[in-house]
Write a protein that holds these residues in place. Structure first.
Motif, PDB file in Angstrom:
ATOM      1  N   ARG A   1     -27.690  52.772 -20.774  1.00  0.00           N
ATOM      2  CA  ARG A   1     -29.087  52.376 -20.631  1.00  0.00           C
ATOM      3  C   ARG A   1     -29.944  53.543 -20.162  1.00  0.00           C
ATOM      4  O   ARG A   1     -31.087  53.700 -20.587  1.00  0.00           O
ATOM      5  CB  ARG A   1     -29.203  51.198 -19.662  1.00  0.00           C
ATOM      6  CG  ARG A   1     -28.523  49.939 -20.140  1.00  0.00           C
ATOM      7  CD  ARG A   1     -28.720  48.788 -19.183  1.00  0.00           C
ATOM      8  NE  ARG A   1     -30.042  48.200 -19.309  1.00  0.00           N
ATOM      9  CZ  ARG A   1     -30.449  47.125 -18.624  1.00  0.00           C
ATOM     10  NH1 ARG A   1     -29.638  46.570 -17.750  1.00  0.00           N
ATOM     11  NH2 ARG A   1     -31.657  46.633 -18.802  1.00  0.00           N
TER      12      ARG A   1
ATOM     13  N   GLY B   1     -33.553  49.332 -16.156  1.00  0.00           N
ATOM     14  CA  GLY B   1     -33.728  48.022 -16.750  1.00  0.00           C
ATOM     15  C   GLY B   1     -35.127  47.798 -17.286  1.00  0.00           C
ATOM     16  O   GLY B   1     -35.867  48.735 -17.603  1.00  0.00           O
TER      17      GLY B   1
ATOM     18  N   PHE C   1     -30.717  38.621 -14.695  1.00  0.00           N
ATOM     19  CA  PHE C   1     -30.400  40.023 -14.936  1.00  0.00           C
ATOM     20  C   PHE C   1     -29.211  40.216 -15.873  1.00  0.00           C
ATOM     21  O   PHE C   1     -28.897  41.346 -16.252  1.00  0.00           O
ATOM     22  CB  PHE C   1     -30.134  40.736 -13.608  1.00  0.00           C
ATOM     23  CG  PHE C   1     -31.354  40.829 -12.730  1.00  0.00           C
ATOM     24  CD1 PHE C   1     -32.425  41.623 -13.097  1.00  0.00           C
ATOM     25  CD2 PHE C   1     -31.436  40.097 -11.556  1.00  0.00           C
ATOM     26  CE1 PHE C   1     -33.556  41.703 -12.307  1.00  0.00           C
ATOM     27  CE2 PHE C   1     -32.559  40.177 -10.754  1.00  0.00           C
ATOM     28  CZ  PHE C   1     -33.622  40.972 -11.131  1.00  0.00           C
TER      29      PHE C   1
ATOM     30  N   VAL D   1     -31.126  40.110 -21.743  1.00  0.00           N
ATOM     31  CA  VAL D   1     -32.193  41.030 -22.100  1.00  0.00           C
ATOM     32  C   VAL D   1     -33.169  40.286 -23.009  1.00  0.00           C
ATOM     33  O   VAL D   1     -32.771  39.794 -24.068  1.00  0.00           O
ATOM     34  CB  VAL D   1     -31.646  42.282 -22.822  1.00  0.00           C
ATOM     35  CG1 VAL D   1     -32.781  43.196 -23.240  1.00  0.00           C
ATOM     36  CG2 VAL D   1     -30.669  43.022 -21.916  1.00  0.00           C
TER      37      VAL D   1
END
Length: 307
Positions: A157, A129, A71, A74
């Protein structure tokens, strides 16, 4: 013999969310009917490396997925999905990140279509995410959205995801928020897609009638949902063996005495029979992800590229 390799972009171009939802729905029905040989996935380094496999007996086809999860990078998921059958030499290899997010969204689409109110049009998404886009796309496919709230711990984000979705969801009001508890207060549908290790909101924060999907926690150390929600709502799971081994929410609630195994209904069972009578007006779909879902997407790809 030929081997077809598909990138993330090629997977996305080949399979629509509607196709994915329909394929995963058929897969869950097949799972309930005993069509699959599907061992519990192998998890190494506390879930940082995963190996999943499924064999579909009627078609003599099999899928093996290997991936790594981090995590802090990316994309968080990277790996490969390999498809093969006994009757031919050809193989298909596909990007695991695309297949995983697509099939996870599709499972949420199946559950939402079955359990959310027919007129549900307000979604709160917690998490911005890699899984987030397909969560929204899947819900929107089965329940066209008029309102979407994206909850993110960091505004960057969440705002970026909102901008992307505004281009896709014409006519949907989209806003961002930072407090999950207040964001779920007027939701018809909630999607949780985070690596949280403690509940994201108290059960009291939710409206009396709501459908909740929780896809983020896939290890015993992770939890997105409170025991009180599981204890007072109808709980649907992807597969009993998988959640008993991997779902932090289910394991914690069982150990606390908030629920029993009899309170858990597999999605395939719900699809092949009348849905269980809810103890309240709240429904929960908890999934850790099973290999049948990856097989379902891989079969779609094989039908398109190995014809």
């Amino acid at each position: 013999m030929k081997t077809i390799s598909l990138s993330e972009r090629e997977v996305r171009a080949a399979v629509s969310m509607r196709e994915a939802i329909d394929a995963v729905r058929r897969g869950f029905v097949g799972l309930a009917n005993g069509e699959f040989e599907m061992p519990t996935r192998t998890a190494l380094r506390d879930g940082r490396f995963l190996v999943m496999s499924a064999h579909h007996r009627p078609t003599e086809s099999a899928m093996i997925k290997t991936l790594s999860v981090n995590f802090d990078r990316v994309p968080a998921i990277t790996g490969t999905v390999v498809w093969s059958t006994l009757d031919r030499l050809d193989h298909l290899i596909a990007d695991a990140a695309a297949v995983t997010t697509l099939r996870t969204g599709a499972a949420v689409g199946v559950a939402t279509d079955l359990f959310a109110a027919p007129d549900a049009d307000r979604l709160t998404l917690i998490g911005a995410g890699g899984q987030a886009l397909d969560q929204v796309r899947a819900v929107h496919t089965v329940r066209p959205l008029r309102h979407l709230t994206i909850v993110g711990t960091g505004t960057g984000r969440a705002h970026a995801l909102a901008d992307t979705l505004r281009a896709e969801l014409d006519g949907t009001e989209i806003r961002t928020a930072t407090d999950p508890a207040s964001a779920v207060a007027d939701a018809h549908i909630v999607c949780c897609a985070t690596p949280a290790t403690s509940p994201l909101f108290p059960g009291s924060a939710l409206p009396a009638r709501v459908h909740v999907n929780a896809i983020g926690a896939f290890r015993p150390s992770m939890r997105e949902l409170p025991d009180e929600l599981l204890a007072t709502g109808t709980v649907i799971i992807d597969e009993l063996g998988a959640v008993l081994e991997e779902s932090g929410e289910i394991i914690h609630a069982l150990q606390a005495g908030a629920i029993t195994q009899d309170d858990l209904t597999e999605l395939g069972t719900a699809l092949t029979a009348a849905p269980p009578a809810p103890r309240g007006k709240r429904t929960v779909f908890k999934t850790v992800g099973v290999a049948m879902q990856d097989w379902a997407i891989a079969r779609l790809l094989a039908d398109k590229f190995l014809c």
